[in-house]
Motif scaffolding. Structure first.
Motif, PDB file in Angstrom:
ATOM      1  N   UNK A  33      41.909  21.308  92.782  1.00 20.65           N
ATOM      2  CA  UNK A  33      42.337  20.197  93.273  1.00 20.65           C
ATOM      3  C   UNK A  33      41.997  18.933  92.233  1.00 20.65           C
ATOM      4  N   UNK A  34      42.906  18.840  91.384  1.00 25.32           N
ATOM      5  CA  UNK A  34      42.983  17.259  90.314  1.00 25.32           C
ATOM      6  C   UNK A  34      42.285  16.567  90.458  1.00 25.32           C
ATOM      7  N   UNK A  35      41.411  15.160  89.492  1.00 25.53           N
ATOM      8  CA  UNK A  35      40.740  13.769  90.503  1.00 25.53           C
ATOM      9  C   UNK A  35      42.013  13.134  90.500  1.00 25.53           C
ATOM     10  N   UNK A  36      42.241  12.651  91.467  1.00 25.35           N
ATOM     11  CA  UNK A  36      42.968  11.253  91.801  1.00 25.35           C
ATOM     12  C   UNK A  36      44.313  12.144  92.653  1.00 25.35           C
ATOM     13  N   UNK A  37      43.978  13.372  92.586  1.00 32.41           N
ATOM     14  CA  UNK A  37      45.759  14.126  93.202  1.00 32.41           C
ATOM     15  C   UNK A  37      45.766  14.260  94.392  1.00 32.41           C
ATOM     16  N   UNK A  38      46.953  14.429  95.284  1.00 28.24           N
ATOM     17  CA  UNK A  38      46.933  13.804  96.905  1.00 28.24           C
ATOM     18  C   UNK A  38      47.484  14.957  96.762  1.00 28.24           C
ATOM     19  N   UNK A  39      46.945  16.141  97.698  1.00 31.20           N
ATOM     20  CA  UNK A  39      47.620  17.731  97.847  1.00 31.20           C
ATOM     21  C   UNK A  39      47.628  17.319  99.426  1.00 31.20           C
ATOM     22  N   UNK A  40      48.843  18.524  99.529  1.00 33.95           N
ATOM     23  CA  UNK A  40      49.237  19.015 101.583  1.00 33.95           C
ATOM     24  C   UNK A  40      49.097  20.216 101.317  1.00 33.95           C
ATOM     25  N   UNK A  41      48.473  20.877 102.822  1.00 32.35           N
ATOM     26  CA  UNK A  41      48.057  21.608 102.532  1.00 32.35           C
ATOM     27  C   UNK A  41      49.034  22.211 103.962  1.00 32.35           C
ATOM     28  N   UNK A  42      49.967  23.469 103.396  1.00 30.08           N
ATOM     29  CA  UNK A  42      51.032  23.795 105.237  1.00 30.08           C
ATOM     30  C   UNK A  42      50.994  25.703 105.299  1.00 30.08           C
ATOM     31  N   UNK A  43      50.903  25.291 106.303  1.00 27.38           N
ATOM     32  CA  UNK A  43      51.109  27.377 106.704  1.00 27.38           C
ATOM     33  C   UNK A  43      51.393  27.284 108.377  1.00 27.38           C
ATOM     34  N   UNK A  44      51.647  28.611 108.195  1.00 30.72           N
ATOM     35  CA  UNK A  44      51.546  28.579 109.850  1.00 30.72           C
ATOM     36  C   UNK A  44      50.732  28.716 110.822  1.00 30.72           C
ATOM     37  N   UNK A  45      51.093  28.152 111.991  1.00 30.35           N
ATOM     38  CA  UNK A  45      49.127  28.206 112.974  1.00 30.35           C
ATOM     39  C   UNK A  45      47.819  29.466 113.396  1.00 30.35           C
ATOM     40  N   UNK A  46      47.747  28.792 112.805  1.00 32.27           N
ATOM     41  CA  UNK A  46      46.056  29.760 112.671  1.00 32.27           C
ATOM     42  C   UNK A  46      45.859  30.282 111.467  1.00 32.27           C
ATOM     43  N   UNK A  47      46.827  29.955 110.715  1.00 39.00           N
ATOM     44  CA  UNK A  47      45.976  30.502 109.434  1.00 39.00           C
ATOM     45  C   UNK A  47      44.746  30.018 108.228  1.00 39.00           C
ATOM     46  N   UNK A  48      44.471  29.119 109.021  1.00 36.72           N
ATOM     47  CA  UNK A  48      42.754  28.435 108.645  1.00 36.72           C
ATOM     48  C   UNK A  48      43.557  27.376 107.447  1.00 36.72           C
ATOM     49  N   UNK A  49      43.715  26.224 107.895  1.00 34.90           N
ATOM     50  CA  UNK A  49      44.139  24.939 107.604  1.00 34.90           C
ATOM     51  C   UNK A  49      42.707  23.721 107.009  1.00 34.90           C
ATOM     52  N   UNK A  50      42.184  24.068 108.698  1.00 32.35           N
ATOM     53  CA  UNK A  50      41.605  23.045 109.102  1.00 32.35           C
ATOM     54  C   UNK A  50      39.952  23.646 108.699  1.00 32.35           C
ATOM     55  N   UNK A  51      39.639  24.817 108.583  1.00 37.51           N
ATOM     56  CA  UNK A  51      38.633  25.699 108.114  1.00 37.51           C
ATOM     57  C   UNK A  51      39.143  25.224 106.629  1.00 37.51           C
ATOM     58  N   UNK A  52      39.905  25.503 105.834  1.00 40.97           N
ATOM     59  CA  UNK A  52      39.958  24.507 104.570  1.00 40.97           C
ATOM     60  C   UNK A  52      39.085  23.848 104.076  1.00 40.97           C
ATOM     61  N   UNK A  53      39.200  22.643 105.131  1.00 31.66           N
ATOM     62  CA  UNK A  53      39.178  21.144 105.833  1.00 31.66           C
ATOM     63  C   UNK A  53      37.573  20.991 105.131  1.00 31.66           C
ATOM     64  N   UNK A  54      37.346  21.933 106.994  1.00 30.18           N
ATOM     65  CA  UNK A  54      35.980  22.195 107.302  1.00 30.18           C
ATOM     66  C   UNK A  54      34.690  22.515 105.260  1.00 30.18           C
ATOM     67  N   UNK A  55      35.122  23.348 104.931  1.00 30.36           N
ATOM     68  CA  UNK A  55      34.197  23.932 104.122  1.00 30.36           C
ATOM     69  C   UNK A  55      34.225  22.354 103.041  1.00 30.36           C
ATOM     70  N   UNK A  56      35.058  22.044 103.070  1.00 25.50           N
ATOM     71  CA  UNK A  56      35.009  20.750 101.891  1.00 25.50           C
ATOM     72  C   UNK A  56      34.651  20.163 102.873  1.00 25.50           C
ATOM     73  N   UNK A  57      34.168  19.861 103.300  1.00 23.14           N
ATOM     74  CA  UNK A  57      33.161  18.376 103.801  1.00 23.14           C
ATOM     75  C   UNK A  57      32.115  19.223 104.592  1.00 23.14           C
ATOM     76  N   UNK A  58      31.916  19.980 103.563  1.00 22.47           N
ATOM     77  CA  UNK A  58      29.822  20.874 104.295  1.00 22.47           C
ATOM     78  C   UNK A  58      29.736  20.619 106.387  1.00 22.47           C
ATOM     79  N   UNK A  59      30.828  21.158 106.899  1.00 19.57           N
ATOM     80  CA  UNK A  59      30.696  21.171 108.501  1.00 19.57           C
ATOM     81  C   UNK A  59      30.384  22.671 107.841  1.00 19.57           C
ATOM     82  N   UNK A  60      30.821  23.163 107.242  1.00 16.52           N
ATOM     83  CA  UNK A  60      30.908  24.701 107.125  1.00 16.52           C
ATOM     84  C   UNK A  60      30.600  25.615 106.085  1.00 16.52           C
ATOM     85  N   UNK A  61      30.000  26.619 105.915  1.00 16.38           N
ATOM     86  CA  UNK A  61      29.783  27.095 104.748  1.00 16.38           C
ATOM     87  C   UNK A  61      30.147  28.795 104.563  1.00 16.38           C
TER      88      UNK A  61
END
Length: 267
Positions: A33-61
């Motif tokens: 994801x480039x600096x200053x970009x607005x990127x949206x994640x889509x996908x079926x339920x349970x595909x791991x979208x929130x997991x991606x966010x949690x990894x970026x936030x540092x809540x998970x490794x």
């Protein structure tokens, strides 16, 4: 532009991983994801979208692979990343401006500076008249605006958003989307936004990334060729309709594939 957020061959497994066990939420997930970009994640339920966010936030490794911010491995939460959740998560014993000031106050900002910044973002979100109101006196949309102001007050270079408008009615949701874009146009924060709503993703994003059914990986990385600033009229444009059909077709295929796997498991 330089790469702000990078996921490199990320795998995430939950539960007992012995003898190939556990649940694989992500597998070979790679995204830049480039600096200053607005990127949206889509996908079926349970595909791991929130997991991606949690990894970026540092809540998970990650179980495997790397997550990088500005080329540095994410090892935990940091002030360089703001987070907006599905629920506003406001503290009921604090009024609006106290909720917005919470982060800066915990970080040791001078109170005068924190107050000035809080009032600036309350003006941007249209809440300056409500700074002394309790959170329970506000509507759902207003509470989420407080959450936006609270996330933005420290001016983090990265903002992570997990379906923040999912619980709102359609009209309030559109108003919030337009408000978010207005603030983003001024700040140009790098945004990673998770949603189930194809219209929302195409309305907000520079790019829409469609994920596969679990374990999640990138199936489509679509550049959204729609002019900015965006208004609701764009929702009926032919280019919007074409992009929407493409995303819906792919998500539908993945959802049916996931449902077929569940049926095969006797569920």
């Amino acid at each position: 532009m330089s790469v702000k957020i990078a996921f490199e061959e990320v795998t995430q497994v939950y539960g007992d991983t012995g003898k190939g066990g556990g649940t694989r939420a992500l597998e070979h997930f790679s995204l830049e994801i480039a600096e200053r970009n607005f990127v949206c994640l889509l996908g079926p339920s349970g595909c791991g979208k929130s997991t991606v966010l949690n990894l970026a936030a540092g809540f998970e490794k990650p179980s495997g692979g790397s997550v990088l911010i500005d080329g540095k491995t994410v090892t935990g939460p940091g002030r360089d990343r703001g987070m907006v959740f599905q629920e506003p998560l406001l503290l009921p014993w604090r009024n609006v401006i106290e909720n917005v000031m919470l982060g800066p106050c915990l970080a040791g900002w001078p109170k005068v500076e924190a107050l000035a910044q809080a009032r600036h973002y309350l003006r941007l979100t249209g809440l300056e008249r409500f700074e002394r109101h309790a959170s329970y006196e506000l509507s759902g949309g207003m509470r989420q605006r407080v959450a936006l102001a609270r996330a933005w007050i420290g001016e983090p270079p990265v903002l992570l958003m997990d379906e923040p408008f999912g619980a709102l009615d359609a009209q309030t949701r559109l108003v919030m989307q337009e408000l978010l874009l207005e603030i983003w146009e001024q700040t140009r924060t790098t945004v990673l936004f998770v949603t189930h709503d194809v219209d929302e993703a195409l309305f907000l994003g520079d790019r829409v990334v469609v994920m596969s059914a679990s374990p999640g990986r990138v199936l489509l990385d679509l550049a959204v060729d729609l002019p900015r600033p965006r208004t609701e009229e764009i929702l009926t444009s032919p280019r919007f309709a074409d992009a929407k059909r493409r995303c819906l077709r792919l998500i539908g295929e993945e959802s049916r594939r996931a449902f077929g796997h569940l049926e095969g498991d006797g569920i």
